[in-house]
Design an enzyme around this catalytic site. Sequence first.
Site, short mmCIF file in Angstrom:
data_model
loop_
_atom_site.label_atom_id
_atom_site.label_comp_id
_atom_site.label_asym_id
_atom_site.label_seq_id
_atom_site.Cartn_x
_atom_site.Cartn_y
_atom_site.Cartn_z
N LYS A 117 14.42 58.54 -4.27
CA LYS A 117 15.52 57.59 -3.52
C LYS A 117 14.86 58.02 -1.88
CE LYS A 117 19.65 59.12 -4.51
NZ LYS A 117 19.28 60.19 -5.35
N ARG B 120 27.97 57.96 -5.51
CA ARG B 120 27.68 58.79 -6.64
C ARG B 120 28.69 58.87 -7.72
NH1 ARG B 120 23.64 61.61 -3.56
NH2 ARG B 120 23.31 63.66 -4.38
N ARG C 202 9.91 70.59 -3.77
CA ARG C 202 10.06 69.65 -2.60
C ARG C 202 10.26 70.33 -1.44
NH1 ARG C 202 14.87 65.26 -2.98
NH2 ARG C 202 16.36 66.70 -2.93
N ARG D 52 15.07 73.08 0.93
CA ARG D 52 16.52 73.10 0.85
C ARG D 52 17.06 74.18 -0.05
NH1 ARG D 52 18.34 66.98 -0.25
NH2 ARG D 52 19.58 68.09 -1.84
N ARG E 242 22.40 71.05 -10.63
CA ARG E 242 22.75 69.95 -9.81
C ARG E 242 22.45 68.45 -10.61
NH1 ARG E 242 20.09 67.64 -4.80
NH2 ARG E 242 18.23 69.20 -5.24
P1 AMP Z 1 21.44 64.78 -1.68
O1 AMP Z 1 20.82 65.11 -0.57
O2 AMP Z 1 21.82 63.35 -1.56
O3 AMP Z 1 20.77 65.59 -2.82
O4 AMP Z 1 22.78 65.28 -1.32
C1 AMP Z 1 22.96 66.98 -1.15
C2 AMP Z 1 24.48 67.36 -1.69
O5 AMP Z 1 25.38 66.71 -0.97
C3 AMP Z 1 24.84 66.87 -3.03
O6 AMP Z 1 24.34 67.86 -3.99
C4 AMP Z 1 26.42 66.85 -3.09
O7 AMP Z 1 26.92 68.08 -2.91
C5 AMP Z 1 26.43 66.35 -1.55
N1 AMP Z 1 26.76 64.95 -1.61
C6 AMP Z 1 25.52 63.89 -1.08
N2 AMP Z 1 26.21 62.72 -1.40
C7 AMP Z 1 27.22 62.91 -2.01
C8 AMP Z 1 28.24 61.85 -2.57
N3 AMP Z 1 27.88 60.64 -2.52
N4 AMP Z 1 29.32 62.27 -3.27
C9 AMP Z 1 29.41 63.44 -3.44
N5 AMP Z 1 28.70 64.60 -2.88
C10 AMP Z 1 27.48 64.04 -2.17
#
Ligand code: AMP
Length: 223
Positions: free
Chosen positions: A14, A89, A128, A161, A172
């Site tokens: 993404k 999400r 990653r 990360r 996750r």
């Molecule tokens: P990402 O970088 O999109 O993988 O997001 C990293 C972390 O941020 C996720 O594992 C969640 O803890 C939080 N997060 C990001 N986007 C959302 C969302 N739309 N709803 C809930 N938690 C989110």
Amino acid sequence: MRIVVLLGAPGAGKGTQAHVLAERLGLPRIATGDLFRAAVREGTPRGVEAQGYMERGALVPDEVTVAMLLERLALPDAAGGAILDGFPRTRAQAEALDAALHGRATGVEAALLIDVPVADLLARLSGRWLCAAAGHPYHETADAPRVAGVCDIDGSPLIQRDDDRPEVVRARLEKQLGALGDVVGHYRAAGLLQIVDGSRPIDDVTAALLEALGEPLAELPRS
Ligand code: AMP
């Protein structure tokens, strides 16, 4: 206002595709994960609230996430729309987005699902790395930078990360795949879902996404 939702499990690509689509369509890429990480770095109340969830690989509660996304979407650079990366999400987030856009007499143009088998996701996520400055993504085997540890695009150092460590990755994925199914169902029911095979090379996936949006394929930037 042109709102494109990019959907996919963590590691589906993404982020990579959102950067390319944003540049190509002249829209900002809005990634709730990046917004949360910035809030954590800055130590804002929202960041403090989100941090524990992020460290466990869990979703941050909808109320906090929706408020943050809508604030960002209201900034002037998103007046023409945005590529949403990592939001919605959950079904509740999707419904909140619909309601907010409905209030502005608009709606989601398309929800594009980048589909990748779970076994591939695990392999991808554990290798990653992201650049410190802008989050440009790399992979230690599949998409290595020209110089190890340095971003090709802006020269900043690459970091892993905390939540890309293998033990966190599995938790996750398991937590988030169920919720992703709900969001996919929401957009399928609305007739807005398009599915793209994300196990192909990056440029092929980009081409498929642009085609799904009805965009011409010429002048595709090289990734
Ligand atoms: P990402 O970088 O999109 O993988 O997001 C990293 C972390 O941020 C996720 O594992 C969640 O803890 C939080 N997060 C990001 N986007 C959302 C969302 N739309 N709803 C809930 N938690 C989110």
